[in-house]
Design an enzyme around this catalytic site. Sequence first.
Site, PDB file in Angstrom:
ATOM      1  N   GLU A  22       6.191  -4.193  15.969  1.00 51.87           N
ATOM      2  CA  GLU A  22       7.136  -4.620  14.932  1.00 51.87           C
ATOM      3  C   GLU A  22       8.279  -5.458  15.506  1.00 51.87           C
ATOM      4  OE1 GLU A  22       6.483  -1.158  11.561  1.00 51.87           O
ATOM      5  OE2 GLU A  22       7.811  -0.716  13.228  1.00 51.87           O
ATOM      6  N   ASP A  68      -1.286  -1.046   4.398  1.00 46.72           N
ATOM      7  CA  ASP A  68      -2.339  -0.171   3.840  1.00 46.72           C
ATOM      8  C   ASP A  68      -1.832   0.349   2.503  1.00 46.72           C
ATOM      9  OD1 ASP A  68      -0.632   1.549   5.994  1.00 46.72           O
ATOM     10  OD2 ASP A  68      -1.084   2.749   4.236  1.00 46.72           O
TER      11      ASP A  68
HETATM   12  N1  ADE Z   1       3.514   3.031   7.449  1.00 42.12           N
HETATM   13  C1  ADE Z   1       2.500   2.196   7.139  1.00 42.12           C
HETATM   14  N2  ADE Z   1       1.577   2.823   6.401  1.00 42.12           N
HETATM   15  C2  ADE Z   1       2.011   4.098   6.241  1.00 42.12           C
HETATM   16  C3  ADE Z   1       1.486   5.222   5.596  1.00 42.12           C
HETATM   17  N3  ADE Z   1       0.319   5.183   4.943  1.00 42.12           N
HETATM   18  N4  ADE Z   1       2.192   6.379   5.639  1.00 42.12           N
HETATM   19  C4  ADE Z   1       3.373   6.433   6.309  1.00 42.12           C
HETATM   20  N5  ADE Z   1       3.903   5.397   6.939  1.00 42.12           N
HETATM   21  C5  ADE Z   1       3.247   4.231   6.913  1.00 42.12           C
END
Ligand code: ADE
Length: 230
Positions: free
Chosen positions: A12, A196
């Site tokens: 990041e 996601d």
């Molecule tokens: N950061 C990126 N995706 C995530 C997720 N599914 N749960 C928690 N933090 C995240």
Amino acid sequence: MKIAIMGAMPEEIAPILEELGTYKTTKYADNDYYEATYHGLDVVVAYSKIGKVFSTLTASTMIQHFNCDRLLFSGVAGGINPSLKIGDLIVATKLSQHDLDITAFGHPMGFVPGGSVFVEADKDLISLSKEVAKELGKTVSEGVIATGDQFVHDEKVKKNIVKHFNADALEMEGASVAVVCKSLDIPFFILRAISDTADTDASFSFDEFMESSAIISAEFIMKMVKKLAK
Ligand code: ADE
């Protein structure tokens, strides 16, 4: 003005360090902090490591030890709002800790006495992000971000977070950074690009898109820093 630019993971902040080019590395409190000048503006960059505890430590350090007076966070998040697709940017208007639970005593989820369910991000920095988005011709959503010490990959958990917080995205650091900044009276801004959708495929999607989404977020943050320098 001295700007803290934070991420949680190396990926990041890697694009940010690349954009800075040269920087001074200082070891402090078991972490590395990168100090530089960007278009005449002093910046301190660090990744905290994942989760609320590490991000609290890093945000506090950047403000109290390195004397930063604004904090910008760049990283990735799981999308909850179905309109958010992989790579989309979301700016937090307010943030909440979705795993803070003393409901046994009649309090709402995310609340402890002396605190508040939500912490609001700085309105001027949000306005600045709108200007940058306009200039770049980019769509940037605004919404509620829920934070917890949990990688969410379950529809039921997601639904529960929506029920309590009406959240649009979730991650693992934003709300703890928000609490630190609010307590120390430091304007802050949390930007995330979706990696996601926090469902059963989340870990696969995260592995595939985390890096590309981190770049999308970092590039936008650096455009904001450039504007702050003017
Ligand atoms: N950061 C990126 N995706 C995530 C997720 N599914 N749960 C928690 N933090 C995240």
